[in-house]
Design a protein around this motif. Sequence first.
Motif, PDB file in Angstrom:
ATOM      1  N   GLY A   1      -0.881   7.540   3.088  1.00 16.63           N
ATOM      2  CA  GLY A   1      -0.883   8.259   3.887  1.00 16.63           C
ATOM      3  C   GLY A   1      -1.868   9.304   4.092  1.00 16.63           C
ATOM      4  O   GLY A   1      -3.412   9.428   2.742  1.00 16.63           O
ATOM      5  N   PRO A   2      -2.209  10.337   4.745  1.00 13.26           N
ATOM      6  CA  PRO A   2      -0.907  10.502   6.308  1.00 13.26           C
ATOM      7  C   PRO A   2      -1.109   9.197   6.479  1.00 13.26           C
ATOM      8  O   PRO A   2      -2.612   8.544   6.887  1.00 13.26           O
ATOM      9  N   GLY A   3      -0.030   8.935   7.058  1.00 15.80           N
ATOM     10  CA  GLY A   3      -0.199   8.014   8.654  1.00 15.80           C
ATOM     11  C   GLY A   3       0.967   7.414   9.306  1.00 15.80           C
ATOM     12  O   GLY A   3       2.015   8.360   9.703  1.00 15.80           O
ATOM     13  N   GLY A   4       0.385   7.188  10.778  1.00 17.27           N
ATOM     14  CA  GLY A   4       1.812   7.085  11.482  1.00 17.27           C
ATOM     15  C   GLY A   4       2.002   5.418  12.053  1.00 17.27           C
ATOM     16  O   GLY A   4       0.982   4.865  11.689  1.00 17.27           O
ATOM     17  N   VAL A   5       3.484   5.532  12.072  1.00 15.32           N
ATOM     18  CA  VAL A   5       3.855   3.860  12.729  1.00 15.32           C
ATOM     19  C   VAL A   5       4.381   4.079  13.649  1.00 15.32           C
ATOM     20  O   VAL A   5       5.367   5.229  14.460  1.00 15.32           O
ATOM     21  N   SER A   6       4.501   2.626  14.872  1.00 15.10           N
ATOM     22  CA  SER A   6       4.708   2.893  16.033  1.00 15.10           C
ATOM     23  C   SER A   6       5.827   2.794  16.379  1.00 15.10           C
ATOM     24  O   SER A   6       6.531   2.883  15.286  1.00 15.10           O
ATOM     25  N   PRO A   7       6.431   3.051  17.438  1.00 14.43           N
ATOM     26  CA  PRO A   7       7.906   2.263  17.848  1.00 14.43           C
ATOM     27  C   PRO A   7       7.850   1.126  17.813  1.00 14.43           C
ATOM     28  O   PRO A   7       6.204   0.305  17.830  1.00 14.43           O
ATOM     29  N   VAL A   8       8.343   0.030  18.332  1.00 19.33           N
ATOM     30  CA  VAL A   8       8.399  -1.352  18.409  1.00 19.33           C
ATOM     31  C   VAL A   8       7.863  -1.843  20.079  1.00 19.33           C
ATOM     32  O   VAL A   8       8.676  -0.800  20.872  1.00 19.33           O
ATOM     33  N   VAL A   9       7.013  -2.533  20.096  1.00 20.92           N
ATOM     34  CA  VAL A   9       6.561  -3.277  21.165  1.00 20.92           C
ATOM     35  C   VAL A   9       7.454  -4.772  21.012  1.00 20.92           C
ATOM     36  O   VAL A   9       7.154  -5.675  19.771  1.00 20.92           O
ATOM     37  N   GLY A  10       7.004  -5.461  22.092  1.00 23.91           N
ATOM     38  CA  GLY A  10       7.517  -6.859  22.565  1.00 23.91           C
ATOM     39  C   GLY A  10       6.230  -8.324  22.463  1.00 23.91           C
ATOM     40  O   GLY A  10       6.979  -8.967  22.355  1.00 23.91           O
ATOM     41  N   SER A  11       5.057  -7.527  22.356  1.00 19.10           N
ATOM     42  CA  SER A  11       4.633  -8.181  22.372  1.00 19.10           C
ATOM     43  C   SER A  11       3.399  -8.203  21.986  1.00 19.10           C
ATOM     44  O   SER A  11       2.574  -7.005  22.089  1.00 19.10           O
ATOM     45  N   LEU A  12       2.134  -9.051  22.135  1.00 17.25           N
ATOM     46  CA  LEU A  12       0.663  -9.107  21.682  1.00 17.25           C
ATOM     47  C   LEU A  12       0.245  -7.657  22.921  1.00 17.25           C
ATOM     48  O   LEU A  12      -0.709  -7.042  22.660  1.00 17.25           O
ATOM     49  N   ALA A  13       0.857  -8.072  24.233  1.00 14.86           N
ATOM     50  CA  ALA A  13      -0.623  -7.052  24.808  1.00 14.86           C
ATOM     51  C   ALA A  13       0.470  -6.235  24.534  1.00 14.86           C
ATOM     52  O   ALA A  13      -0.709  -5.099  25.391  1.00 14.86           O
ATOM     53  N   GLU A  14       0.750  -5.267  24.329  1.00 13.87           N
ATOM     54  CA  GLU A  14       1.556  -3.920  23.978  1.00 13.87           C
ATOM     55  C   GLU A  14       1.325  -3.207  23.014  1.00 13.87           C
ATOM     56  O   GLU A  14       0.953  -2.322  22.758  1.00 13.87           O
ATOM     57  N   LEU A  15      -0.272  -4.034  22.247  1.00 12.91           N
ATOM     58  CA  LEU A  15      -0.880  -3.178  21.136  1.00 12.91           C
ATOM     59  C   LEU A  15      -1.222  -2.103  21.086  1.00 12.91           C
ATOM     60  O   LEU A  15      -1.604  -1.022  20.575  1.00 12.91           O
ATOM     61  N   GLY A  16      -2.612  -2.132  23.036  1.00 15.93           N
ATOM     62  CA  GLY A  16      -3.323  -0.532  22.824  1.00 15.93           C
ATOM     63  C   GLY A  16      -1.657   0.475  22.837  1.00 15.93           C
ATOM     64  O   GLY A  16      -2.767   1.881  21.989  1.00 15.93           O
ATOM     65  N   ALA A  17      -0.824   0.097  23.505  1.00 16.87           N
ATOM     66  CA  ALA A  17      -0.101   0.635  23.587  1.00 16.87           C
ATOM     67  C   ALA A  17       0.216   1.637  22.007  1.00 16.87           C
ATOM     68  O   ALA A  17       0.405   2.719  21.843  1.00 16.87           O
ATOM     69  N   ALA A  18       1.094   0.773  21.491  1.00 18.24           N
ATOM     70  CA  ALA A  18       1.257   0.964  19.865  1.00 18.24           C
ATOM     71  C   ALA A  18       0.024   2.326  19.481  1.00 18.24           C
ATOM     72  O   ALA A  18       0.812   2.433  18.829  1.00 18.24           O
ATOM     73  N   ARG A  19      -0.762   1.072  19.636  1.00 21.65           N
ATOM     74  CA  ARG A  19      -1.700   2.050  18.980  1.00 21.65           C
ATOM     75  C   ARG A  19      -2.243   3.851  19.039  1.00 21.65           C
ATOM     76  O   ARG A  19      -2.252   4.580  18.071  1.00 21.65           O
TER      77      ARG A  19
END
Length: 250
Positions: free
Chosen positions: A109-127
Amino acid sequence: MRRGTRYGALLGPLLAGGTTPDLVTRAARGLGLPERGRYAVVVLGTPVPDAAVAEGPDGDGARWWWGAAEGRSPGEVEAREDCREVAVVLLGPAGPARAAARLRGLGAGPGGVSPVVGSLAELGAARRLAGTALLTCEPGSREIVRLDERLPAALLVSRPELSTRLLAEVFGPLLTLVPAERSLLVETLEAWLECGGSVGRAAARLGCHRNTVFNRLRRLERLTARSLSRPRELVDLVLALEVLRLSSAP
Protein backbone atom coordinates in the motif's frame (compact mmCIF):
# COMPACT_ATOMS: atom_id res chain seq x y z
CA MET A 1 1.65 -14.99 -8.14
CA ARG A 2 3.95 -14.32 -11.04
CA ARG A 3 5.98 -11.50 -12.44
CA GLY A 4 8.57 -11.04 -15.14
CA THR A 5 9.29 -9.38 -18.47
CA ARG A 6 7.37 -12.07 -20.38
CA TYR A 7 4.21 -11.41 -18.42
CA GLY A 8 4.64 -7.67 -18.80
CA ALA A 9 5.15 -7.99 -22.55
CA LEU A 10 1.93 -9.97 -22.92
CA LEU A 11 -0.26 -8.00 -20.53
CA GLY A 12 1.27 -4.54 -21.02
CA PRO A 13 -0.56 -3.74 -24.26
CA LEU A 14 -3.88 -4.82 -22.75
CA LEU A 15 -3.29 -2.71 -19.63
CA ALA A 16 -2.48 0.24 -21.89
CA GLY A 17 -5.89 -0.08 -23.52
CA GLY A 18 -5.23 -2.40 -26.45
CA THR A 19 -8.29 -4.56 -27.18
CA THR A 20 -7.68 -6.04 -30.61
CA PRO A 21 -8.56 -9.76 -30.88
CA ASP A 22 -4.99 -10.79 -31.71
CA LEU A 23 -3.60 -9.03 -28.59
CA VAL A 24 -6.18 -10.70 -26.38
CA THR A 25 -5.63 -14.13 -27.91
CA ARG A 26 -1.83 -13.87 -27.70
CA ALA A 27 -1.97 -12.91 -24.01
CA ALA A 28 -4.48 -15.62 -23.19
CA ARG A 29 -2.41 -18.34 -24.86
CA GLY A 30 0.92 -17.11 -23.59
CA LEU A 31 -0.22 -16.91 -19.97
CA GLY A 32 -2.70 -19.74 -19.92
CA LEU A 33 -5.55 -17.39 -19.08
CA PRO A 34 -9.18 -17.52 -20.19
CA GLU A 35 -10.16 -14.68 -22.49
CA ARG A 36 -13.32 -14.31 -20.45
CA GLY A 37 -13.30 -14.55 -16.66
CA ARG A 38 -13.57 -12.53 -13.45
CA TYR A 39 -10.58 -10.18 -13.49
CA ALA A 40 -9.47 -7.19 -11.44
CA VAL A 41 -6.46 -4.91 -11.68
CA VAL A 42 -4.42 -3.65 -8.73
CA VAL A 43 -2.23 -0.52 -8.83
CA LEU A 44 0.22 0.00 -5.96
CA GLY A 45 1.96 3.25 -5.11
CA THR A 46 4.98 1.47 -3.61
CA PRO A 47 7.03 -1.56 -4.64
CA VAL A 48 5.20 -4.86 -4.25
CA PRO A 49 6.28 -6.91 -1.20
CA ASP A 50 8.36 -9.98 -2.04
CA ALA A 51 5.78 -12.24 -0.38
CA ALA A 52 3.16 -11.09 -2.89
CA VAL A 53 4.98 -12.59 -5.88
CA ALA A 54 5.26 -16.17 -4.67
CA GLU A 55 4.43 -18.77 -7.33
CA GLY A 56 1.01 -20.39 -7.42
CA PRO A 57 -2.51 -19.21 -6.53
CA ASP A 58 -3.26 -17.56 -3.21
CA GLY A 59 -5.51 -18.95 -0.50
CA ASP A 60 -8.64 -17.99 -2.40
CA GLY A 61 -7.45 -19.63 -5.60
CA ALA A 62 -6.80 -16.25 -7.24
CA ARG A 63 -3.93 -16.07 -9.74
CA TRP A 64 -1.80 -12.92 -9.90
CA TRP A 65 0.50 -11.46 -12.56
CA TRP A 66 2.68 -8.51 -11.53
CA GLY A 67 4.48 -6.00 -13.72
CA ALA A 68 5.92 -2.50 -13.48
CA ALA A 69 3.61 0.33 -14.48
CA GLU A 70 4.59 1.83 -17.82
CA GLY A 71 2.88 5.00 -19.00
CA ARG A 72 -0.83 5.72 -18.79
CA SER A 73 -3.79 4.69 -20.85
CA PRO A 74 -5.63 7.40 -22.79
CA GLY A 75 -7.98 9.29 -20.49
CA GLU A 76 -6.44 7.88 -17.31
CA VAL A 77 -6.27 10.20 -14.32
CA GLU A 78 -2.64 11.13 -13.74
CA ALA A 79 -1.37 9.05 -10.84
CA ARG A 80 1.17 10.13 -8.26
CA GLU A 81 4.77 9.76 -9.32
CA ASP A 82 5.39 6.94 -6.87
CA CYS A 83 3.02 4.59 -8.71
CA ARG A 84 5.22 1.61 -9.61
CA GLU A 85 3.40 -1.71 -9.64
CA VAL A 86 0.41 -3.19 -11.46
CA ALA A 87 -1.16 -6.64 -11.04
CA VAL A 88 -3.75 -8.49 -13.07
CA VAL A 89 -5.76 -10.85 -10.88
CA LEU A 90 -7.87 -13.77 -12.08
CA LEU A 91 -10.16 -13.71 -9.08
CA GLY A 92 -11.14 -16.54 -6.79
CA PRO A 93 -14.63 -17.07 -5.33
CA ALA A 94 -14.28 -14.27 -2.74
CA GLY A 95 -13.60 -11.64 -5.41
CA PRO A 96 -11.76 -8.31 -5.13
CA ALA A 97 -12.48 -7.85 -1.43
CA ARG A 98 -10.32 -10.88 -0.65
CA ALA A 99 -7.59 -9.64 -3.00
CA ALA A 100 -7.54 -6.29 -1.18
CA ALA A 101 -7.46 -8.02 2.21
CA ARG A 102 -4.48 -10.14 1.14
CA LEU A 103 -2.48 -7.09 0.12
CA ARG A 104 -3.29 -5.39 3.44
CA GLY A 105 -2.09 -8.49 5.26
CA LEU A 106 1.19 -8.35 3.35
CA GLY A 107 1.73 -4.71 4.31
CA ALA A 108 1.39 -3.40 0.78
CA GLY A 109 0.00 0.00 0.00
CA PRO A 110 -1.17 2.47 -0.79
CA GLY A 111 -3.07 0.73 -3.53
CA GLY A 112 -6.25 0.74 -5.58
CA VAL A 113 -8.30 -2.23 -6.74
CA SER A 114 -10.58 -2.03 -9.76
CA PRO A 115 -14.11 -3.37 -10.00
CA VAL A 116 -14.53 -6.81 -11.56
CA VAL A 117 -14.35 -6.95 -15.35
CA GLY A 118 -15.40 -9.89 -17.47
CA SER A 119 -12.58 -10.31 -19.97
CA LEU A 120 -8.94 -9.64 -20.78
CA ALA A 121 -10.10 -7.04 -23.29
CA GLU A 122 -11.36 -4.87 -20.42
CA LEU A 123 -8.05 -4.72 -18.53
CA GLY A 124 -7.24 -1.23 -19.82
CA ALA A 125 -10.44 0.18 -18.36
CA ALA A 126 -9.86 -1.75 -15.13
CA ARG A 127 -6.36 -0.30 -14.82
CA ARG A 128 -7.68 3.25 -15.20
CA LEU A 129 -10.23 2.64 -12.46
CA ALA A 130 -7.64 1.04 -10.16
CA GLY A 131 -5.37 4.06 -10.67
CA THR A 132 -8.25 6.35 -9.74
CA ALA A 133 -8.88 4.28 -6.62
CA LEU A 134 -5.22 4.70 -5.66
CA LEU A 135 -5.62 8.48 -5.83
CA THR A 136 -8.35 8.32 -3.17
CA CYS A 137 -5.85 7.01 -0.61
CA GLU A 138 -4.86 9.54 2.01
CA PRO A 139 -1.33 10.89 1.39
CA GLY A 140 1.26 8.88 3.29
CA SER A 141 -1.16 6.07 4.14
CA ARG A 142 -0.83 2.32 3.53
CA GLU A 143 -4.45 1.90 2.49
CA ILE A 144 -5.63 -0.69 0.00
CA VAL A 145 -8.99 0.47 -1.31
CA ARG A 146 -11.52 -0.81 -3.82
CA LEU A 147 -12.94 1.74 -6.21
CA ASP A 148 -16.49 0.71 -5.35
CA GLU A 149 -15.84 1.77 -1.73
CA ARG A 150 -14.64 5.23 -2.77
CA LEU A 151 -16.91 6.37 -5.60
CA PRO A 152 -17.57 9.95 -4.30
CA ALA A 153 -13.85 10.46 -3.68
CA ALA A 154 -13.10 8.96 -7.10
CA LEU A 155 -15.33 11.55 -8.71
CA LEU A 156 -13.45 14.30 -6.88
CA VAL A 157 -9.95 13.11 -7.82
CA SER A 158 -11.09 12.65 -11.42
CA ARG A 159 -11.72 16.39 -11.69
CA PRO A 160 -9.01 18.04 -9.58
CA GLU A 161 -9.77 21.54 -10.84
CA LEU A 162 -13.37 21.24 -9.64
CA SER A 163 -12.25 19.70 -6.36
CA THR A 164 -9.97 22.66 -5.72
CA ARG A 165 -12.83 25.00 -6.51
CA LEU A 166 -15.18 23.09 -4.20
CA LEU A 167 -12.72 23.23 -1.31
CA ALA A 168 -12.18 26.97 -1.72
CA GLU A 169 -15.89 27.71 -2.11
CA VAL A 170 -17.09 25.66 0.86
CA PHE A 171 -14.16 25.73 3.29
CA GLY A 172 -12.48 28.98 2.25
CA PRO A 173 -13.06 30.84 5.55
CA LEU A 174 -12.25 27.70 7.53
CA LEU A 175 -8.88 27.39 5.80
CA THR A 176 -7.88 30.87 6.97
CA LEU A 177 -7.91 29.76 10.61
CA VAL A 178 -4.73 28.77 12.39
CA PRO A 179 -4.07 25.03 11.85
CA ALA A 180 -4.90 23.95 15.41
CA GLU A 181 -8.23 25.77 15.37
CA ARG A 182 -9.11 24.46 11.92
CA SER A 183 -8.19 20.90 12.90
CA LEU A 184 -10.46 21.08 15.94
CA LEU A 185 -13.48 22.04 13.85
CA VAL A 186 -12.69 19.45 11.16
CA GLU A 187 -12.21 16.72 13.77
CA THR A 188 -15.56 17.61 15.33
CA LEU A 189 -17.34 17.47 11.98
CA GLU A 190 -15.76 14.11 11.20
CA ALA A 191 -16.80 12.70 14.58
CA TRP A 192 -20.35 13.99 14.16
CA LEU A 193 -20.62 12.38 10.73
CA GLU A 194 -19.15 9.10 11.92
CA CYS A 195 -21.62 9.07 14.81
CA GLY A 196 -24.60 9.42 12.49
CA GLY A 197 -25.28 13.06 13.34
CA SER A 198 -25.49 12.42 17.08
CA VAL A 199 -24.02 15.27 19.13
CA GLY A 200 -24.00 13.16 22.28
CA ARG A 201 -22.11 10.26 20.71
CA ALA A 202 -19.67 12.65 19.05
CA ALA A 203 -19.01 14.30 22.41
CA ALA A 204 -18.28 10.92 23.98
CA ARG A 205 -15.89 10.06 21.18
CA LEU A 206 -14.10 13.42 21.44
CA GLY A 207 -14.05 13.42 25.25
CA CYS A 208 -15.84 16.73 25.66
CA HIS A 209 -19.27 18.07 26.66
CA ARG A 210 -22.08 17.83 24.11
CA ASN A 211 -22.51 21.62 24.25
CA THR A 212 -18.90 21.97 23.14
CA VAL A 213 -19.63 19.83 20.08
CA PHE A 214 -22.82 21.79 19.40
CA ASN A 215 -20.98 25.12 19.60
CA ARG A 216 -18.18 23.95 17.31
CA LEU A 217 -20.67 22.73 14.71
CA ARG A 218 -22.59 26.00 14.85
CA ARG A 219 -19.34 27.89 14.31
CA LEU A 220 -18.53 25.66 11.35
CA GLU A 221 -21.95 26.44 9.89
CA ARG A 222 -21.35 30.17 10.26
CA LEU A 223 -17.91 29.99 8.66
CA THR A 224 -19.08 27.94 5.67
CA ALA A 225 -22.53 29.57 5.33
CA ARG A 226 -23.99 26.06 5.15
CA SER A 227 -26.36 24.23 7.46
CA LEU A 228 -25.86 20.66 8.61
CA SER A 229 -29.64 20.28 8.71
CA ARG A 230 -30.11 20.99 4.99
CA PRO A 231 -29.28 17.85 2.93
CA ARG A 232 -27.93 19.65 -0.13
CA GLU A 233 -25.67 21.87 1.96
CA LEU A 234 -24.56 18.86 4.01
CA VAL A 235 -23.47 17.20 0.75
CA ASP A 236 -21.28 20.25 0.03
CA LEU A 237 -19.66 19.95 3.44
CA VAL A 238 -19.07 16.20 3.17
CA LEU A 239 -17.51 16.50 -0.29
CA ALA A 240 -15.30 19.42 0.78
CA LEU A 241 -14.21 17.39 3.79
CA GLU A 242 -13.23 14.57 1.45
CA VAL A 243 -11.15 16.94 -0.69
CA LEU A 244 -9.43 18.21 2.45
CA ARG A 245 -8.65 14.62 3.49
CA LEU A 246 -7.09 13.90 0.12
CA SER A 247 -5.03 17.08 0.03
CA SER A 248 -1.60 17.50 1.55
CA ALA A 249 -2.67 20.57 3.50
CA PRO A 250 -2.09 20.21 7.25
